[in-house]
Design a protein around this motif. Structure first.
Motif, PDB file in Angstrom:
ATOM      1  N   HIS A   1       0.837  -1.135   0.027  1.00  0.00           N
ATOM      2  CA  HIS A   1       0.095  -0.133  -0.099  1.00  0.00           C
ATOM      3  C   HIS A   1       0.870   1.425   0.047  1.00  0.00           C
ATOM      4  N   ALA A   2       2.232   1.195   0.571  1.00  0.00           N
ATOM      5  CA  ALA A   2       2.989   2.263   0.646  1.00  0.00           C
ATOM      6  C   ALA A   2       3.371   2.837  -1.036  1.00  0.00           C
ATOM      7  N   LEU A   3       3.388   1.842  -1.655  1.00  0.00           N
ATOM      8  CA  LEU A   3       3.794   2.219  -3.113  1.00  0.00           C
ATOM      9  C   LEU A   3       2.368   2.014  -4.016  1.00  0.00           C
ATOM     10  N   GLU A   4       1.307   1.398  -3.833  1.00  0.00           N
ATOM     11  CA  GLU A   4       0.420   1.390  -4.479  1.00  0.00           C
ATOM     12  C   GLU A   4      -0.975   1.429  -3.519  1.00  0.00           C
ATOM     13  N   PRO A   5      -1.308   2.556  -3.319  1.00  0.00           N
ATOM     14  CA  PRO A   5      -2.207   2.645  -2.013  1.00  0.00           C
ATOM     15  C   PRO A   5      -3.809   2.024  -2.775  1.00  0.00           C
ATOM     16  N   GLY A   6      -4.138   2.622  -3.730  1.00  0.00           N
ATOM     17  CA  GLY A   6      -5.294   1.872  -4.285  1.00  0.00           C
ATOM     18  C   GLY A   6      -6.637   2.352  -3.527  1.00  0.00           C
ATOM     19  N   ALA A   7      -7.766   1.532  -3.456  1.00  0.00           N
ATOM     20  CA  ALA A   7      -8.710   2.069  -2.645  1.00  0.00           C
ATOM     21  C   ALA A   7      -8.515   2.478  -1.170  1.00  0.00           C
ATOM     22  N   ALA A   8      -7.529   1.775  -0.447  1.00  0.00           N
ATOM     23  CA  ALA A   8      -7.324   1.895   1.039  1.00  0.00           C
ATOM     24  C   ALA A   8      -6.737   3.157   1.165  1.00  0.00           C
ATOM     25  N   GLY A   9      -5.779   3.489   0.333  1.00  0.00           N
ATOM     26  CA  GLY A   9      -5.214   4.796   0.172  1.00  0.00           C
ATOM     27  C   GLY A   9      -6.266   6.036   0.284  1.00  0.00           C
ATOM     28  N   GLU A  10      -7.116   5.872  -0.600  1.00  0.00           N
ATOM     29  CA  GLU A  10      -8.347   6.922  -0.670  1.00  0.00           C
ATOM     30  C   GLU A  10      -9.052   6.901   0.461  1.00  0.00           C
TER      31      GLU A  10
END
Length: 93
Positions: free
Chosen positions: A16-25
Motif C-alpha cells: 500500500h505504501a507504493l500502490e495505495p489503491g482504494a485503501a489509500g483513498e
C-alpha cells in the motif's frame, strides 16, 4: 484540547505504501475528516512481550519487518518527529 476518536486502521499489505489503491483513498479521506493529531499511538502485533509495553523516542526509526517485496519499498522511511514523553504520560491515565 479535545480528544480525537480512536480509529483502527489495518495496514494491510506493505505494498500500500507504493500502490495505495482504494485503501489509500480511505486513509486520505480520514485525514481530511479529523484535525491533525499531536501524537499517534500505535498497537502492533509485530512486537512480542509478556505484558503490554510502550516505547517512544525523539526520532523513531522505520522497521521493515517483511521480506521478498520490491526494493523501492525498503527505501521508504518514515521521518516524523517522535514524542518521547508520550509513553510515560499514557501509563498514568
Amino acid at each position: 484540547m479535545a480528544r480525537l476518536p480512536s480509529v483502527f486502521i489495518s495496514h494491510g499489505s506493505p505494498m500500500h505504501a507504493l500502490e495505495p489503491g482504494a485503501a489509500g483513498e480511505v486513509w486520505a479521506a480520514l485525514s481530511r475528516r479529523f484535525p491533525r493529531p499531536r501524537a499517534v499511538l500505535i498497537a502492533s502485533a509485530h512486537w512480542e512481550t509478556n505484558i503490554p509495553m510502550l516505547t517512544g523516542g525523539e526520532k523513531p526509526e522505520t522497521v521493515h519487518d517483511f521480506y521478498n517485496f520490491p526494493q523501492p519499498l525498503y527505501r521508504l522511511a518514515t521521518r516524523l518527529p517522535g514524542l518521547q514523553k508520550l509513553p510515560s504520560a499514557r501509563r498514568r491515565s
